[in-house]
Each structure stands twice: as C-alpha cells, then as structure tokens.
Scaffold this motif. Structure first.
Motif, PDB file in Angstrom:
ATOM      1  N   VAL A 125       2.195  77.586  91.424  1.00 43.83           N
ATOM      2  CA  VAL A 125       0.857  77.434  90.854  1.00 43.83           C
ATOM      3  C   VAL A 125       0.642  78.698  90.035  1.00 43.83           C
ATOM      4  CG1 VAL A 125      -1.576  77.017  91.350  1.00 43.83           C
ATOM      5  CG2 VAL A 125       0.183  76.140  92.899  1.00 43.83           C
ATOM      6  N   TRP A 126       1.108  78.646  88.797  1.00 41.90           N
ATOM      7  CA  TRP A 126       1.375  79.860  88.020  1.00 41.90           C
ATOM      8  C   TRP A 126       0.135  80.692  87.748  1.00 41.90           C
ATOM      9  CZ3 TRP A 126       0.079  75.356  85.764  1.00 41.90           C
ATOM     10  CH2 TRP A 126      -0.761  75.396  84.658  1.00 41.90           C
ATOM     11  N   PHE A 127      -1.025  80.042  87.564  1.00 39.85           N
ATOM     12  CA  PHE A 127      -2.206  80.813  87.165  1.00 39.85           C
ATOM     13  C   PHE A 127      -2.708  81.715  88.288  1.00 39.85           C
ATOM     14  CE2 PHE A 127      -4.069  76.977  89.009  1.00 39.85           C
ATOM     15  CZ  PHE A 127      -5.152  77.460  89.723  1.00 39.85           C
ATOM     16  N   ALA A 128      -2.208  81.495  89.512  1.00 37.11           N
ATOM     17  CA  ALA A 128      -2.581  82.339  90.640  1.00 37.11           C
ATOM     18  C   ALA A 128      -1.400  83.090  91.231  1.00 37.11           C
ATOM     19  CB  ALA A 128      -3.251  81.500  91.729  1.00 37.11           C
ATOM     20  N   GLY A 129      -0.201  82.894  90.678  1.00 39.09           N
ATOM     21  CA  GLY A 129       0.969  83.589  91.198  1.00 39.09           C
ATOM     22  C   GLY A 129       1.323  83.193  92.615  1.00 39.09           C
ATOM     23  N   ILE A 130       1.215  81.878  92.921  1.00 38.68           N
ATOM     24  CA  ILE A 130       1.455  81.385  94.280  1.00 38.68           C
ATOM     25  C   ILE A 130       2.491  80.264  94.250  1.00 38.68           C
ATOM     26  CG2 ILE A 130       0.425  80.186  96.245  1.00 38.68           C
ATOM     27  CD1 ILE A 130      -0.548  82.956  96.111  1.00 38.68           C
ATOM     28  N   PRO A 133     -15.762  79.557  92.770  1.00 37.26           N
ATOM     29  CA  PRO A 133     -16.703  79.881  91.687  1.00 37.26           C
ATOM     30  C   PRO A 133     -16.622  81.356  91.309  1.00 37.26           C
ATOM     31  CG  PRO A 133     -17.856  79.621  93.785  1.00 37.26           C
ATOM     32  CD  PRO A 133     -16.452  79.155  94.015  1.00 37.26           C
ATOM     33  N   GLY A 134     -16.681  81.617  90.025  1.00 36.64           N
ATOM     34  CA  GLY A 134     -16.626  82.990  89.538  1.00 36.64           C
ATOM     35  C   GLY A 134     -15.228  83.558  89.415  1.00 36.64           C
ATOM     36  N   TYR A 135     -14.217  82.810  89.853  1.00 36.28           N
ATOM     37  CA  TYR A 135     -12.845  83.274  89.741  1.00 36.28           C
ATOM     38  C   TYR A 135     -12.327  83.040  88.320  1.00 36.28           C
ATOM     39  CZ  TYR A 135     -11.956  84.013  94.757  1.00 36.28           C
ATOM     40  OH  TYR A 135     -11.953  84.482  96.051  1.00 36.28           O
ATOM     41  N   ALA A 136     -11.417  83.888  87.897  1.00 32.17           N
ATOM     42  CA  ALA A 136     -10.833  83.784  86.560  1.00 32.17           C
ATOM     43  C   ALA A 136      -9.346  84.077  86.627  1.00 32.17           C
ATOM     44  CB  ALA A 136     -11.493  84.782  85.601  1.00 32.17           C
ATOM     45  N   ARG A 137      -8.595  83.434  85.742  1.00 27.90           N
ATOM     46  CA  ARG A 137      -7.192  83.797  85.584  1.00 27.90           C
ATOM     47  C   ARG A 137      -7.120  85.105  84.817  1.00 27.90           C
ATOM     48  NH1 ARG A 137      -2.651  80.524  82.061  1.00 27.90           N
ATOM     49  NH2 ARG A 137      -3.114  81.999  80.407  1.00 27.90           N
ATOM     50  N   ILE A 138      -6.370  86.046  85.343  1.00 31.44           N
ATOM     51  CA  ILE A 138      -6.248  87.375  84.731  1.00 31.44           C
ATOM     52  C   ILE A 138      -4.788  87.630  84.398  1.00 31.44           C
ATOM     53  CG2 ILE A 138      -6.531  89.859  85.108  1.00 31.44           C
ATOM     54  CD1 ILE A 138      -8.768  89.041  87.176  1.00 31.44           C
ATOM     55  N   ASN A 139      -4.525  87.978  83.146  1.00 30.79           N
ATOM     56  CA  ASN A 139      -3.175  88.318  82.710  1.00 30.79           C
ATOM     57  C   ASN A 139      -2.927  89.788  83.018  1.00 30.79           C
ATOM     58  OD1 ASN A 139      -0.790  88.884  81.395  1.00 30.79           O
ATOM     59  ND2 ASN A 139      -1.359  87.879  79.475  1.00 30.79           N
ATOM     60  N   LEU A 140      -2.082  90.046  83.997  1.00 27.87           N
ATOM     61  CA  LEU A 140      -1.818  91.423  84.418  1.00 27.87           C
ATOM     62  C   LEU A 140      -1.013  92.216  83.407  1.00 27.87           C
ATOM     63  CD1 LEU A 140      -0.995  90.659  88.162  1.00 27.87           C
ATOM     64  CD2 LEU A 140      -3.079  91.733  87.274  1.00 27.87           C
ATOM     65  N   LEU A 141      -0.454  91.547  82.389  1.00 29.15           N
ATOM     66  CA  LEU A 141       0.309  92.253  81.355  1.00 29.15           C
ATOM     67  C   LEU A 141      -0.533  92.558  80.121  1.00 29.15           C
ATOM     68  CD1 LEU A 141       3.760  90.391  81.396  1.00 29.15           C
ATOM     69  CD2 LEU A 141       2.943  92.284  82.830  1.00 29.15           C
ATOM     70  N   ASN A 142      -1.799  92.194  80.152  1.00 26.39           N
ATOM     71  CA  ASN A 142      -2.670  92.408  78.997  1.00 26.39           C
ATOM     72  C   ASN A 142      -3.497  93.670  79.220  1.00 26.39           C
ATOM     73  OD1 ASN A 142      -4.595  92.426  77.009  1.00 26.39           O
ATOM     74  ND2 ASN A 142      -5.202  90.289  77.255  1.00 26.39           N
ATOM     75  N   PRO A 143      -3.182  94.769  78.534  1.00 28.17           N
ATOM     76  CA  PRO A 143      -3.926  96.010  78.774  1.00 28.17           C
ATOM     77  C   PRO A 143      -5.401  95.909  78.421  1.00 28.17           C
ATOM     78  CG  PRO A 143      -2.439  96.240  76.887  1.00 28.17           C
ATOM     79  CD  PRO A 143      -2.094  94.951  77.552  1.00 28.17           C
TER      80      PRO A 143
END
Length: 372
Positions: free
Chosen positions: A177-182, A349-359
C-alpha cells in the motif's frame, strides 16, 4: 466494516472511480493554487544519484550504442537473465527464469499492457483490493471492465474483511500500500494464495513499489503466489528514486510470455537507448550487497525527523518506500495533499500522503510544527 459476499457492481465502480474524481479535483487545485506546497508529489531529491549511476552518469551519448537503431529491451537476453538472477540470488525467490522476465520502459506502460492483455483474452471483470493506482483505474474504466471490490478497506486498516469471488476470476492486488509505506499483510497474501490454488484464478500484482523494505527484508510475500497464474510488475526506477529514466519489468507465466511480449511491443514500441543501458546499471546496483538500502535509510531518517520534531501528530507506521501517511501539525490550508479519498479507503481524517524525498514538503511541515 463487513463486506457482503455479493457486492453491488455499480457501487464498486462508484467506489473505484471516485478515486479518479478525487485526483481530478486535486489536479484542479494544483493548477489554481501553484504557490501552495504540494506535500504528496511524486518527484523528489536524494544524495545517492551519482552513487547509483556510477560511471553511467558520465558516459557520452555516443558510447551508449547505435544511435540510428531501435533499442528493444525485450531483445536483450542478457538483461532478462540479469533480472532473473536478481530475483533468485538477491531477493531470495526460486525458479524465476529469463523466459518470465520482460523488461520495458516504465511501469505505466505495463499497467496498460497487463489490462489490455486480459481484455483481449475475453476477461470483462476485475476483482480488486484498494488502493488501485489511478492509471490502472483509468484503464479499467476506459476498457469498460466490470469491477468488484473484495476488501472492505485498505489493508493497513484495523479490520479488513475479504470477500473473494467463489469462482475463477481476475484479481488486482497492489502491494505494498505504497502511499503509506505498508506491505500487504502476510495473512492477506496467504488467503489470496489459498484462494488462487482452489479457484485457478489469475492475480495481477502491481508491485511497482516493492523491494523497498527499510531493513532489506526479502523476498516479497507475493512471490509465493502461483507463477503459472500470476503477473507481477516491478519498477527499479522507483526503487532507486531515479524517475528521469524509464525502466520496469513484468514477471509473467512462461506460457504467456511470447503473446504478452508481442502485445507490449505493439502498444509501446521500443524504449530509448539510454533507458536500456540504464536498465543494466539499475539491475547491477540492486544486485549489490547494499542495493537501495542507502535511499531507504534516508527516507527512514526523514520520517524520524518529522516525528521527533512533532511535525506530524499521528502516522501509519511505515516500513518501506518513501511515502508517509500521517496527520501534519501545520494547518491544512497551508499545503495541498492527497488524502484517503484518492485511495478508496475509510477513516484517517486529516491524514495526508507525504513524499519523504521532497525537501519542500519537509520544510513546509517542519515550519508549521508549532502552529496552533
């Protein structure tokens, strides 16, 4: 949230295609508000580009090969053999052969071929577990597939009920489940494997973000599925965070290899020469002792930095890849993001996908960690 054994196909289509509507709404916001940071984006930066590319980074164009000839990856037996050896020797799988491994230019092209191949075989219904990557969902809708949702929620939710078809079917499984890294739970894969053996069903595994475990664990659970009934998609450019190149491959049942290869070539033609040469380098890097672990450690450190600084207040604990699904501290009106509506799940609710490689995303979230 229980899932009835016989779900309504109309409702299932609505659920799946609502993800496309959510992407369209987000696209409109990105165009209308270009100055708001987009923390969920698909690009990124990392310090390992030259490390991964090695001498290839400085190779003059004329040394790549013939510039006046097509450069077909499927006509490169050495590359297919290297991919098979990567899975057998590094990833700990067994009996993957070069006659199963079809390399090509990018995962999106394979999503198209995987669905078109089944369509041309007469398949008209796809069972699926959410999420489905939006390009795959777009093709399901465009080709007119009937869709059947067989899981009540995304696999990391607390309670997920499965209602797999009772007869022979086509199942679409996205892992992780790629958007959460699971990764998809081992128990879920075991249930699918048992069902596949009983029904003789075909499973398509969108493993675009596989082989990105933060601790280097392998093999992937979906490698346990019946190789004669399973199509798998792998994308080394995602694994290495080098999206400027186009390289992915499908592992397909040997009996379908020639037909699948011919269809893929007719749909997409030959890749570029640089992409084919890069493919050799990518497999070489992934086969090395450390593989993509430097990048995975980098992503893990970024997550720990956000958590320790309280830039996110809640998070789905990731274990692979470089996306995080979390609740940022910064007020939602300061950024744009992909939420659960883009993935067909419930809650959070309130959760967002975060790109950890995006400074820029990291800076935005860190700047708002003390916001009310």
């Amino acid at each position: 949230m229980p899932l009835p054994a016989d779900t309504d196909p109309v409702d299932d289509r609505r659920l799946l295609y609502s993800e496309l509507d959510a992407h369209d709404r987000l696209g409109s916001k990105l165009l209308a508000e270009p100055d708001r940071p987009f923390v969920s984006d698909w690009n990124g930066e990392h310090p390992f580009i030259h490390h991964f590319l090695g001498e290839f980074a400085d190779m003059p164009v004329h040394q790549l090969g013939s510039l006046s000839a097509y450069s077909h990856m499927d006509e490169d037996p050495e590359l297919s053999t290297q991919i098979a050896e990567l899975h057998n020797l590094k990833y700990g799988e067994v009996d993957v052969t070069a006659r199963q491994c079809l390399p090509g230019a990018g995962s999106t092209s394979f999503l198209t071929t995987l669905l078109m191949f089944q369509y041309l075989k007469g398949v008209r219904e796809v069972a699926y577990l959410p999420p489905v990557y939006y390009n795959a969902a777009w093709w399901m809708r465009t080709l007119g597939f009937s869709v059947r949702r067989v899981a009540s929620d995304v696999d990391f939710a607390e309670e997920v009920d499965l209602a797999l078809p009772t007869g022979r079917s086509l199942l679409w499984l996205t892992d992780p489940v790629w958007f959460a890294g699971i990764p998809v739970r081992a128990g879920t894969v075991d249930v699918i494997a048992d069902w596949q053996n009983k029904t003789g069903s075909t499973v398509i595994v969108d493993g675009t973000f596989q082989h990105m475990d933060w601790h280097g664990r392998r093999p992937e659970m979906t490698s346990r599925l019946d190789p004669d009934l399973t199509f798998r998609l792998i994308c080394p450019t995602k694994t290495l965070g080098l999206h400027g190149f186009r390289f992915a491959y499908a592992i397909v049942p040997e009996r379908h290899y020639m037909d699948f290869t011919e269809l893929h070539g007719r749909l997409h033609g030959a890749p570029g020469l640089a992409d084919r040469r890069f493919a050799h380098r990518a497999v070489q890097v992934l086969a090395s002792d450390e593989g993509a672990l430097p990048l995975m450690t980098f992503a893990q450190d970024r997550y720990r930095r956000l958590w320790s600084a309280r830039a996110v207040t809640q998070a789905v604990e990731p274990s692979c890849g470089y996306f995080l699904f979390a609740r940022p501290t910064v007020p939602a009106d300061r950024f744009l993001a992909m939420d659960m509506s883009c993935y067909g799940g419930t809650g959070y609710p309130g959760y967002a996908r975060i790109n950890l490689l995006n400074p820029a995303a990291i800076d935005c979230l860190m700047d708002g960690r003390d916001a009310g």
